[in-house]
Structure formats: C-alpha cells, structure tokens
Design a protein around this motif. Structure first.
Motif, PDB file in Angstrom:
ATOM      1  N   GLU A 132       0.822  -1.221   0.000  1.00 27.79           N
ATOM      2  CA  GLU A 132       0.000   0.000   0.000  1.00 27.79           C
ATOM      3  C   GLU A 132       0.857   1.272   0.000  1.00 27.79           C
ATOM      4  N   HIS A 133       2.018   1.184   0.632  1.00 27.20           N
ATOM      5  CA  HIS A 133       2.829   2.382   0.843  1.00 27.20           C
ATOM      6  C   HIS A 133       4.019   2.494  -0.109  1.00 27.20           C
ATOM      7  N   PHE A 134       4.159   1.538  -0.996  1.00 30.89           N
ATOM      8  CA  PHE A 134       5.336   1.540  -1.887  1.00 30.89           C
ATOM      9  C   PHE A 134       4.930   0.892  -3.205  1.00 30.89           C
ATOM     10  N   VAL A 135       4.932   1.695  -4.267  1.00 38.46           N
ATOM     11  CA  VAL A 135       4.459   1.180  -5.563  1.00 38.46           C
ATOM     12  C   VAL A 135       5.633   0.921  -6.507  1.00 38.46           C
ATOM     13  N   VAL A 136       5.405  -0.004  -7.403  1.00 34.74           N
ATOM     14  CA  VAL A 136       6.378  -0.249  -8.467  1.00 34.74           C
ATOM     15  C   VAL A 136       5.737   0.136  -9.798  1.00 34.74           C
ATOM     16  N   ILE A 137       6.409   1.031 -10.508  1.00 32.19           N
ATOM     17  CA  ILE A 137       6.014   1.350 -11.886  1.00 32.19           C
ATOM     18  C   ILE A 137       7.033   0.664 -12.791  1.00 32.19           C
ATOM     19  N   TYR A 138       6.549  -0.281 -13.572  1.00 38.43           N
ATOM     20  CA  TYR A 138       7.431  -1.102 -14.407  1.00 38.43           C
ATOM     21  C   TYR A 138       7.565  -0.441 -15.769  1.00 38.43           C
ATOM     22  N   HIS A 139       8.792  -0.082 -16.123  1.00 39.14           N
ATOM     23  CA  HIS A 139       9.033   0.625 -17.388  1.00 39.14           C
ATOM     24  C   HIS A 139       9.624  -0.321 -18.425  1.00 39.14           C
ATOM     25  N   ASN A 140       8.989  -0.371 -19.585  1.00 43.26           N
ATOM     26  CA  ASN A 140       9.531  -1.151 -20.700  1.00 43.26           C
ATOM     27  C   ASN A 140       9.262  -0.350 -21.968  1.00 43.26           C
ATOM     28  N   CYS A 141      10.333   0.203 -22.548  1.00 49.44           N
ATOM     29  CA  CYS A 141      10.149   1.090 -23.705  1.00 49.44           C
ATOM     30  C   CYS A 141      10.443   0.368 -25.013  1.00 49.44           C
ATOM     31  N   GLY A 142      10.449  -0.963 -24.986  1.00 51.83           N
ATOM     32  CA  GLY A 142      10.742  -1.717 -26.194  1.00 51.83           C
ATOM     33  C   GLY A 142       9.593  -1.699 -27.185  1.00 51.83           C
ATOM     34  N   PRO A 143       9.873  -2.133 -28.411  1.00 49.80           N
ATOM     35  CA  PRO A 143       8.854  -2.090 -29.462  1.00 49.80           C
ATOM     36  C   PRO A 143       7.892  -3.277 -29.434  1.00 49.80           C
ATOM     37  N   ASN A 144       8.198  -4.288 -28.638  1.00 47.64           N
ATOM     38  CA  ASN A 144       7.410  -5.526 -28.720  1.00 47.64           C
ATOM     39  C   ASN A 144       6.418  -5.698 -27.570  1.00 47.64           C
ATOM     40  N   VAL A 145       6.214  -4.655 -26.775  1.00 46.38           N
ATOM     41  CA  VAL A 145       5.415  -4.827 -25.557  1.00 46.38           C
ATOM     42  C   VAL A 145       3.949  -5.194 -25.832  1.00 46.38           C
ATOM     43  N   ALA A 146       3.451  -4.798 -27.011  1.00 48.73           N
ATOM     44  CA  ALA A 146       2.045  -5.115 -27.304  1.00 48.73           C
ATOM     45  C   ALA A 146       1.819  -6.626 -27.344  1.00 48.73           C
ATOM     46  N   GLN A 147       2.887  -7.374 -27.645  1.00 42.14           N
ATOM     47  CA  GLN A 147       2.766  -8.831 -27.684  1.00 42.14           C
ATOM     48  C   GLN A 147       3.059  -9.468 -26.324  1.00 42.14           C
ATOM     49  N   MET A 148       3.331  -8.628 -25.337  1.00 42.55           N
ATOM     50  CA  MET A 148       3.738  -9.152 -24.018  1.00 42.55           C
ATOM     51  C   MET A 148       2.700  -8.865 -22.934  1.00 42.55           C
ATOM     52  N   MET A 149       1.495  -8.534 -23.336  1.00 38.94           N
ATOM     53  CA  MET A 149       0.502  -8.072 -22.343  1.00 38.94           C
ATOM     54  C   MET A 149       0.346  -9.060 -21.180  1.00 38.94           C
ATOM     55  N   ASP A 150       0.178 -10.341 -21.506  1.00 40.38           N
ATOM     56  CA  ASP A 150      -0.071 -11.334 -20.457  1.00 40.38           C
ATOM     57  C   ASP A 150       1.118 -11.417 -19.507  1.00 40.38           C
ATOM     58  N   SER A 151       2.305 -11.463 -20.109  1.00 43.39           N
ATOM     59  CA  SER A 151       3.510 -11.577 -19.308  1.00 43.39           C
ATOM     60  C   SER A 151       3.697 -10.337 -18.430  1.00 43.39           C
ATOM     61  N   LEU A 152       3.485  -9.162 -19.024  1.00 40.66           N
ATOM     62  CA  LEU A 152       3.649  -7.917 -18.262  1.00 40.66           C
ATOM     63  C   LEU A 152       2.622  -7.846 -17.129  1.00 40.66           C
ATOM     64  N   THR A 153       1.408  -8.254 -17.430  1.00 37.80           N
ATOM     65  CA  THR A 153       0.367  -8.227 -16.401  1.00 37.80           C
ATOM     66  C   THR A 153       0.747  -9.123 -15.227  1.00 37.80           C
TER      67      THR A 153
END
Lengths: 213, 331
Positions: free
Chosen positions: B218-239
C-alpha cells in the motif's frame, strides 16, 4: 529437403554448427559456392530480415541467425575466393565519437553482412579521422553511422564533413541511423540515406551496391 | 493517502508524470556529470523541478549505470550525459564464480539512496519515486547487451544464473529505497523490450515480479518501465508482474497498450523523449501532448508521461510546453 533449403532453414533457426556442417557437405557434393551463398545463406537471412520487419522474430533470433550465417561464410570464403567471387561490396560501420552504444550498430552490421556485404566494424566511440582512414585503406563504398544520443548525433555530421575534407565524399554513400535520427536530420547533415530499422538498413545497403556504386 | 491510492487516483487527477530529472541540470546551472556524483545536487534538482512543474511525483535520476558499476562494470563518464557501461564483466558462466553481488551502498548506489532521502526531506507536496534498473537490463550490462540477447537462446542457464544475482541485489536495493521513505520505484527494463513475448516471460517478467513481490504494498508502488517495441505482444507476461503501474515508450501505440492491459493497472506514457521533447519545438511538444491526451481520454487508467526518461539536453521551454498543454487540455 535439399541441402540448400536445409542450410537456409538451419540458419533461420540460428543453428550455427549445423549450418557450418551443411555448407561443408554442400561444397563436398559439388554445389557451387555462389549458389550456397546466394540461395542458402543470403536467402535465409532475407527471410529472417523480413520476419523481423513483420514482428515475427525479434532481436535475439536475428543475432543468432546472423552468427550462423557468419559461420557458414567462414567455411565458404576460401571456395568463393577460388571461384573469384567477391563480396557484394565493402562497408565501414561504427558508432560515432562519444557514444558507447553498440546494439543497433551490431544489428545493422549483421544484417548488412547477411546481404553478402563485407563490413569493417570500427566499434564504438569512433572519430572522423578513424573513418576516413578506414575508407582510404579498405576502399569501402558505404559508410554506416550510428548514434543513440542527442549529444552525439552531430558526430555523424563531423564524419561526413571529414569525408568531404579528405576528398572521399564522392566515393562513398553515407547511411545514418539511431534513436534520435530522423530523415530531416539526415538531409540536414548531407547523408545519403536514413532507415528506421536494421532490416531496412540492410536492404538499402544492398540497393546502393546493386545500383552500381 | 497511501502510495497505492495516490497512483490509482492519478488518472482522475489528470496530472502528468514524465520521467523527468536530468534536465534539471540546466535549471541549476550544473552539469549532469556533477549530478551523478552528488546526492545533494540531485535532491536540489528534484526540488527545482517540483517547484517549477506540477508533475504528479518527483522522480530521481534514471542513471542505469549505477547498479552495474556496483557490480564492478567500468563506465565511460562525460559531463553532459549519464554514464554508459563499457565492456563486459561476464564472458561465460565460469565468470559467475568470481562475481561478487554488491552491498547496497557500494559505488554510487549510496549517493542515489541519499539523494532520494534528501529529496523526501525537501519535497512534501507529492510522492518521491526512485529510478532503478530491472534485473534483465542489469544482466545485459554485466554480459554485454548483444551477448545477453544471444545467450537467451544459446546459453539460457547462464542468463538465469546471472539474473538470480542481479535480482538478489535489486531486491535489496529496492528495499533500501523503501526503508528510507521513498514512495516507490520506477523499475526500468528497456532491454527486455527487445525480446519475444515468450522470452520476455522467461527472462524479464519472472524476475521483475520477484522485485515487485518483495517490495510493493500500500505504501510503496512499483512502476514497471519497458520502452521496447514488442510490448504489445507481451501483455499477459507484463500483467503477471503485478506492478501497480506500467510505463511504456513511444515505440508502441499507447491506445493499444491501454486497451490490452487490465483496467486496474495504471498505464503511463508515451511522448517521445527525443523526437518530441528533445529535438522539436515548444509548439510541436504542445501539439503532440494535446494529441496524446485526446487519443487516450477514453481510458480510465491513463496517465500522461514521456516515453522514457527525458535526455539531459531537453530544452526547458519544451518541458514548459508539455505542462502548459496538460493544464489547458486536462485542467
């Protein structure tokens, strides 16, 4: 499956050892080195390049395929020389002064080599004088310049200016690329071509040589 | 309000969260090189940006050489840029035997921790987030990025063994940020964006998730940054990483990512840091910001941001134009 098709397929899967063995087998069976080069190795790499452009394969697959191709070329090179077959052309490639990023440059290099073009890789953090010397020494007709930083992109212009000052600009085509580079910037600094990705760069490089440089 | 509540309410507030730190060198009249060596300077830089802009959070410098240096990598430093890693520490699995997993505080990690602690003491009107590298991108710096990508295919065990070490260190490093009062981290995994979806799941997400599991609450969040071109195909994995927020680069259409990610995950992005912020005019920045706001206005989990950290040479007037457009189009 013919040996030619087998080499192409193994190359696409990055099986370097198998590619090398099949090239040796093909030569032993009397297949012309030029046929192995064009119809197996370059054709296989073209498939990989097309799949890369279409997001069907990704950078790791391209890198291993390119390494498999290089293994095949190493085996093939003496036979090609015996047949009097020269590389499609020679290119000098580097990342410009002040910039240590090499993955884009490496990818372009491997894809260009996949077109049968010999690449002289000067590495990263390369200044104008090194490029001028390499062009003079090698007789390369193509110079490929990579820059990943906004603070180093002007290094591409410095190299083009140095080629002009050295009287070599008319002998070479200059391709530029990298994250901050645009077609507009390429036009401003007097480059001959800008491409967005490595596969397009390789196709463009091949075109330069096919157009009779 | 907890950090998690803050992040979940961010889309409704309309505030922007660009990855903005090193351009503050211009505001302070110092070099980026000096900032990378000086905690006090970094904290002052974060304060200067917080005083000038109504950004949703203050974010510490995205210097992705810090952790690699702590492992022993050599750096090339300049006054005008964030340092870059030179060469490789690991040629093969045998080299892992002599690889020492560093202590938190080694090399410049202590400077970056102190900078965030000082920023927390100076900035009270918004959360303070720490920038740090992700496990796969750090492994890439230890074994050379091209080699790391190749090794995912030819020597996967070597990559996994390296990832175990980088993850071990990064969990401790993230916990150190948590213990000094940071409100979260931006965990940058640019290299994982070059993998296929299958490989990203194996070498990226599974280790990123370990970091998230170790620190996010609750008190500490993680924002996961991935600026690669293939992230649209990684939705399940990223989720599956289960980060509270996901930050994407300009290589992808943000609408696609917003459509594909679960609506309870905050999605941040993605104006090009180079083509828009750094090398265009204020008018273009303004127009592009307005365009992105309009394109994403239908998504309840959208937060306006840059597509990656803004380069040190980003003109201040371009950053001004970004925040002006946000104010005028969002309110």
């Amino acid at each position: 499956m013919s040996i030619i098709a087998d080499i192409s397929e193994k190359l696409q899967r990055g099986r370097a050892k198998e590619v090398a063995a099949l090239v040796e087998q093909g030569l032993a069976e009397g297949i012309a080195p030029s046929e192995i080069l064009n119809d197996a190795l370059i054709a296989g790499m073209n498939v990989v390049g097309e799949k890369f452009k279409n997001n069907e394969v990704f950078v790791p697959e391209v890198l291993v395929a390119a390494r498999a191709m290089n293994r095949g070329i190493q085996i093939l090179r003496p036979a090609l020389a015996n047949e009097g077959i020269e590389p499609v052309g020679k290119a000098v490639i580097c990342t410009v002064k002040g910039d240590m990023h090499d993955i884009g440059k490496n990818l372009v290099k491997l894809m260009i080599e996949g077109q049968g073009i010999e690449c002289i890789d000067l590495g990263v953090d390369v200044g104008p004088e090194q490029v001028v010397a390499a062009v003079r020494e090698s007789g390369a007709k193509l110079v490929c310049l990579s820059a990943l930083l906004t603070t180093t992109m002007m290094g591409q212009k410095d190299i083009i200016d140095a080629l002009v000052a050295a009287g070599l600009r008319d002998q070479v085509k200059v391709m530029v690329g990298g994250a901050p580079i645009t077609q507009e910037f390429a036009d401003e600094i007097g480059a001959d071509a800008y491409t967005l990705d490595a596969a397009s760069a390789a196709q463009r490089a091949r075109l330069f040589f096919e157009e009779g440089l | 309000m907890t950090a998690l509540e803050w992040l979940r309410n961010l889309p409704k507030s309309g505030r922007a969260l660009p990855i903005l730190s090193s351009p503050a060198a211009t505001l302070l009249g110092v070099t980026v090189g000096a900032m990378t060596q000086d905690a006090e300077l970094q904290a002052r830089a974060m304060l200067a940006l917080a005083e000038r802009y109504d950004s949703a959070a203050a974010v510490s410098m995205m210097d992705l050489s810090v952790e690699a240096e702590a492992f022993g990598c050599r750096l090339r430093t300049t006054e005008s840029e964030i340092p870059t890693v030179v060469g490789a520490l690991l040629a093969d699995a045998d080299d892992l035997e002599s690889l020492r997993v560093p202590e938190v505080g080694d090399a410049r990690t202590g400077i970056y921790l102190e900078a965030v602690a000082r920023a927390k003491a100076l900035i009270h009107d918004r959360p303070v987030l720490a920038g740090m590298i992700g496990p796969f991108s750090l492994a890439g710096r230890l074994m050379d990025v091209s080699e790391a990508l190749v090794n995912c295919i030819v020597e996967p065990e070597f990559v996994h063994a390296t990832l175990e070490r980088t993850t071990e260190f990064l969990i401790r490093y993230a916990k150190a940020y948590k213990s000094i009062g940071a409100d979260g981290i931006v965990l940058a995994e640019p290299l994982a964006g070059l993998l296929s979806a299958e490989m990203e799941s194996e070498f990226g997400a599974s280790y990123g998730k370990q970091v998230v599991d170790a620190v996010q609450d609750e008190h500490f969040v993680v924002i996961y940054h991935n600026c690669g071109p293939n992230v649209a195909q990684m939705m399940d994995s990223l989720t599956s990483i289960e980060a509270a927020g996901y930050h994407f680069g300009d290589a992808v259409d943000l609408g696609t990512m917003l459509s594909g990610m679960p609506s309870d995950r905050i999605v941040l992005g993605n104006l090009s840091p180079v083509q828009v912020f750094c090398t265009s005019t204020p008018d273009t920045v303004y127009a592009e910001t307005a365009r992105l706001i309009d394109a994403c206005k239908g998504f309840s989990n959208f937060v306006l941001s840059s597509g990656c950290d803004l380069p040190p040479s980003t003109p201040i007037e371009n950053i001004d134009a970004f925040f002006r457009a946000r104010r005028e189009f969002v309110g």
